[in-house]
Design an enzyme around this catalytic site. Structure first.
Site, PDB file in Angstrom:
ATOM      1  N   SER A 157      -0.275   4.261   4.608  1.00 34.95           N
ATOM      2  CA  SER A 157      -1.521   3.490   4.549  1.00 34.95           C
ATOM      3  C   SER A 157      -1.695   2.568   5.755  1.00 34.95           C
ATOM      4  O   SER A 157      -2.746   1.944   5.923  1.00 34.95           O
ATOM      5  CB  SER A 157      -1.581   2.658   3.258  1.00 34.95           C
ATOM      6  OG  SER A 157      -0.520   1.708   3.225  1.00 34.95           O
ATOM      7  N   GLY A 195       0.838  -1.193   0.000  1.00 38.84           N
ATOM      8  CA  GLY A 195       0.000   0.000   0.000  1.00 38.84           C
ATOM      9  C   GLY A 195       0.871   1.240   0.000  1.00 38.84           C
ATOM     10  O   GLY A 195       2.090   1.166   0.157  1.00 38.84           O
ATOM     11  N   LYS A 213       0.601   0.010   6.677  1.00 38.20           N
ATOM     12  CA  LYS A 213       1.158  -1.335   6.466  1.00 38.20           C
ATOM     13  C   LYS A 213       1.930  -1.834   7.685  1.00 38.20           C
ATOM     14  O   LYS A 213       1.676  -2.919   8.196  1.00 38.20           O
ATOM     15  CB  LYS A 213       2.092  -1.355   5.249  1.00 38.20           C
ATOM     16  CG  LYS A 213       1.444  -0.990   3.946  1.00 38.20           C
ATOM     17  CD  LYS A 213       2.451  -1.014   2.820  1.00 38.20           C
ATOM     18  CE  LYS A 213       3.625  -0.064   3.024  1.00 38.20           C
ATOM     19  NZ  LYS A 213       3.221   1.361   3.128  1.00 38.20           N
ATOM     20  N   SER A 222       6.044  -1.747  -2.120  1.00 37.79           N
ATOM     21  CA  SER A 222       6.085  -2.647  -3.296  1.00 37.79           C
ATOM     22  C   SER A 222       5.096  -2.175  -4.359  1.00 37.79           C
ATOM     23  O   SER A 222       4.098  -2.829  -4.618  1.00 37.79           O
ATOM     24  CB  SER A 222       5.822  -4.098  -2.891  1.00 37.79           C
ATOM     25  OG  SER A 222       4.710  -4.255  -2.040  1.00 37.79           O
TER      26      SER A 222
END
Length: 212
Positions: free
Chosen positions: A47, A43, A49, A117
């Site tokens: 966000s 994300g 993560k 990613s």
């Protein structure tokens, strides 16, 4: 025409073999009472993560599951400290993480990776390293405005003023997962609710038992 360095790489690649451990994943799973898996949290920056991955990890620890978090910033302090944030370096960063996650998987651990990613192809390559059932992609789908409002590290502000180049969501793209195993609106859902959803999915996918 290959260079001497290319030939050296080829030479090394041809003279190694995979060492099969005397204790395999099935034996470890039987002893520990749970399977291993890769939980790939992806994300935008901000966000949630890392927050979610660590909260899930804490819950797994609480119920007796062997797990570990690979965090994006932590990995760049050592394993990937030689990499920048160009598209090529991002791809190499994720390639290395995929290989490390595969080793953790083989050790019988539930491994949680928390990385932006941004590119779908890189995540797909990480998934392809293992059996499809061993890889759970978890999309922390907070909207850009929510991530930017949080901006816990002040990165969006720097990206907006050009102090940070190639910043995902601003000057570099983020390719959302097409069909992740889990999709969470981490911009609006409470952390506890997100953790509960992930744990329930791990039970559903037979990674952990219903009553550890």
């Amino acid at each position: 025409m290959s260079t001497p360095s290319d030939q050296a790489i080829d030479h090394k690649a041809k003279n190694i073999s995979w060492h099969t451990a005397s204790i395999d994943r099935n034996a470890i799973a039987t002893q520990r009472g749970h399977k291993s898996a890769i939980l790939w949290f992806t994300g935008l920056s901000g966000s949630g993560k890392s927050t979610l991955a660590n909260a899930v990890n804490a819950k797994l620890f609480e119920i007796g599951i062997s797990s570990y978090v690979l965090d994006g910033d932590n990995v760049r302090h050592g394993l990937c400290k030689d990499l920048g944030f160009s598209d090529q370096d991002r791809a190499e960063n994720i390639r290395r993480i995929g290989e490390v996650a595969k080793l953790f998987l083989d050790s019988g651990v539930v491994i949680l990776t928390a990385f932006v990613s941004p590119f779908r192809s890189d995540r797909d390559r990480a998934r392809a390293l293992v059996a499809d059932s061993d890889f759970l992609e978890i999309h922390c789908a907070a909207e850009l405005k929510d991530c930017e409002a949080r901006d816990p590290k002040g990165l969006y502000a720097k990206a907006r003023t050009g102090q940070i180049k190639e910043f995902t969501g601003i000057s570099s793209p983020y390719e959302e997962p097409i069909s992740p195993e889990i999709k969470l609106n981490t911009g609006s859902k409470k952390l506890e609710e997100c953790v509960e959803i992930v744990i329930k999915k791990l039970i559903q996918f037979n990674v952990i038992p219903d009553k550890p």
